[in-house]
Design an enzyme around this catalytic site. Structure first.
Site, PDB file in Angstrom:
ATOM      1  N   HIS A   1       0.820  -1.219   0.000  1.00  0.00           N
ATOM      2  CA  HIS A   1       0.000   0.000   0.000  1.00  0.00           C
ATOM      3  C   HIS A   1       0.858   1.276   0.000  1.00  0.00           C
ATOM      4  CE1 HIS A   1      -3.558  -2.385   0.445  1.00  0.00           C
ATOM      5  NE2 HIS A   1      -3.240  -2.821   1.639  1.00  0.00           N
TER       6      HIS A   1
ATOM      7  N   ASP B   1      -2.593 -10.621  -2.418  1.00  0.00           N
ATOM      8  CA  ASP B   1      -3.154 -10.152  -1.137  1.00  0.00           C
ATOM      9  C   ASP B   1      -4.649  -9.860  -1.332  1.00  0.00           C
ATOM     10  OD1 ASP B   1      -1.878  -8.590   1.554  1.00  0.00           O
ATOM     11  OD2 ASP B   1      -3.792  -7.790   0.862  1.00  0.00           O
TER      12      ASP B   1
ATOM     13  N   HIS C   1      -6.207  -7.381  -0.425  1.00  0.00           N
ATOM     14  CA  HIS C   1      -6.372  -5.955  -0.739  1.00  0.00           C
ATOM     15  C   HIS C   1      -5.655  -5.605  -2.040  1.00  0.00           C
ATOM     16  CE1 HIS C   1      -6.573  -6.222   3.745  1.00  0.00           C
ATOM     17  NE2 HIS C   1      -7.634  -5.463   3.531  1.00  0.00           N
TER      18      HIS C   1
ATOM     19  N   ASP D   1      -4.082 -12.889   3.432  1.00  0.00           N
ATOM     20  CA  ASP D   1      -5.327 -12.424   4.054  1.00  0.00           C
ATOM     21  C   ASP D   1      -6.570 -12.702   3.203  1.00  0.00           C
ATOM     22  OD1 ASP D   1      -4.330 -10.562   2.300  1.00  0.00           O
ATOM     23  OD2 ASP D   1      -4.351  -8.883   3.709  1.00  0.00           O
TER      24      ASP D   1
END
Ligand SMILES: [Zn+2]
Length: 341
Positions: A158, A193, A195, A282
């Site tokens: 991120h 991931d 995200h 995740d």
């Protein structure tokens, strides 16, 4: 598979996490690494200490201004005298016609995209150690290893060129890719991931030499909300070299593997010399951030599919939070990868 790891991640022990207006303890805790390490030990992977590469690999990806901010942040914050135990911005300026601030509170706002990246006294040291872990793994692959796993903490995907966000400060996957570019004309990053890898996308958005592919929970319903849509395809010379595959919330193994097949075809068509896998765990059905629903056997199938892309590969740890099967999911991905090579 060789795995790079250092205890130096422990100096970053964030606490603050704001969820829908409620302050909680962050899910990005040092214990994550302990559980991942248990997963490596269960798979009998050989642990390697990282080499110290200095600022060079970080400076290929991040701005000098941002690296200086991270380096100086804690001391300047502490000197304010009435400051909290962690640095959390109370402003996030849009930068239209703005001036780079000199005050630490202004700089903190300038360089953070959200409140999910609290800075403490040992944050920069741990983030730098994670970049050494990623760079060491990339160097080992350049030196002839088929695949190496990098246990990076804090995660990185991120983080933008000059922005922290979402538990991330320095973009380990991007740094690994930039290091692989020293030898290979084209490199691909595949982010699995849960995200969207928004920072990685942002760093390479206008570059044709690094293909960024991300499979993630649909940002219409999930962090980071404003990036990760299928229509984001790159810009300028990089148009077409960014590929997002958003999935409906709670997508399970079969849906995930179908997306991974589409991603693999895109990567093969790009013909890169090496691959970085931004390996978040995740997407697990048991992850506390609850976006997708991949099972432990599903992670093994993901490992097989990643191996079958057939490229020299650096696997960089991204997210994946405390659950009873976090370590087992890492064991499963790496076992699937090794069995398919
Ligand atoms: Zn994540």
């Amino acid at each position: 598979m060789k795995a790079v790891y250092t205890e130096r991640h422990r100096s970053h022990d964030p606490q603050f996490f704001l969820v829908r207006g409620v302050v909680k303890r962050t899910t990005e805790q040092p214990e994550r690494a302990d559980r991942l390490l248990a997963g490596l030990n269960a798979g009998k992977h050989q642990l390697i200490e990282p080499t110290l590469f200095g600022q060079g690999p970080r400076a290929r990806v991040h701005s000098a201004e941002y690296l200086s901010f991270l380096d100086e942040a804690w001391e300047a914050w502490s000197a304010l005298g009435d400051s909290g135990a962690e640095m959390i911005a109370n402003m996030h300026p849009v930068r239209n016609a703005a001036t780079y601030p000199t005050h630490i509170v202004g700089r903190l706002g300038w360089h953070t995209v959200d409140t999910g990246c609290p800075i403490g006294p040992g944050t920069f040291a741990a983030a730098c150690a994670a970049t050494d872990v990623a760079t060491t793994a990339a160097q080992m692959v350049l030196d002839g290893e088929d695949a190496v796993y990098a246990l990076c903490r804090p995660p990185g995907h991120h983080a933008y060129r000059d922005l922290a966000g979402g538990f991330c400060f320095l973009n380990n996957s991007a740094i690994a890719a930039a290091h692989l570019r020293l030898k290979h004309e084209r490199v691909a990053i595949l982010d699995v991931d849960v995200h969207h890898g928004n920072g990685t996308q942002g760093i390479f958005y206008e570059r044709p030499d690094v293909l960024t592919v991300s499979i993630h929970a649909d940002p219409a319903f999930y962090y980071p909300y404003v990036w990760g849509y299928a229509h984001e395809r790159g810009a300028g010379a990089g148009l077409g070299a960014n590929f997002n595959i958003p999935l409906p919330l709670k997508t399970g193994d079969d849906g995930y593997l179908q997306a991974l097949d589409v991603a693999a075809k895109r990567i093969k068509a790009f013909a890169p010399g090496a691959l970085v896998v931004a390996l978040g765990l995740d997407a697990s059905e048991h992850d506390p951030l609850a976006g997708l629903a991949v099972t432990t056997p599903g992670f093994k199938r993901i490992g097989v599919a990643l191996a079958q892309i057939g490229l020299p590969t650096v696997l960089v740890q991204e997210g994946g939070y405390l659950s009873d099967i976090l370590g087992q999911n890492l064991t499963a991905v790496l076992a699937g990868f090794e069995e398919a090579r």
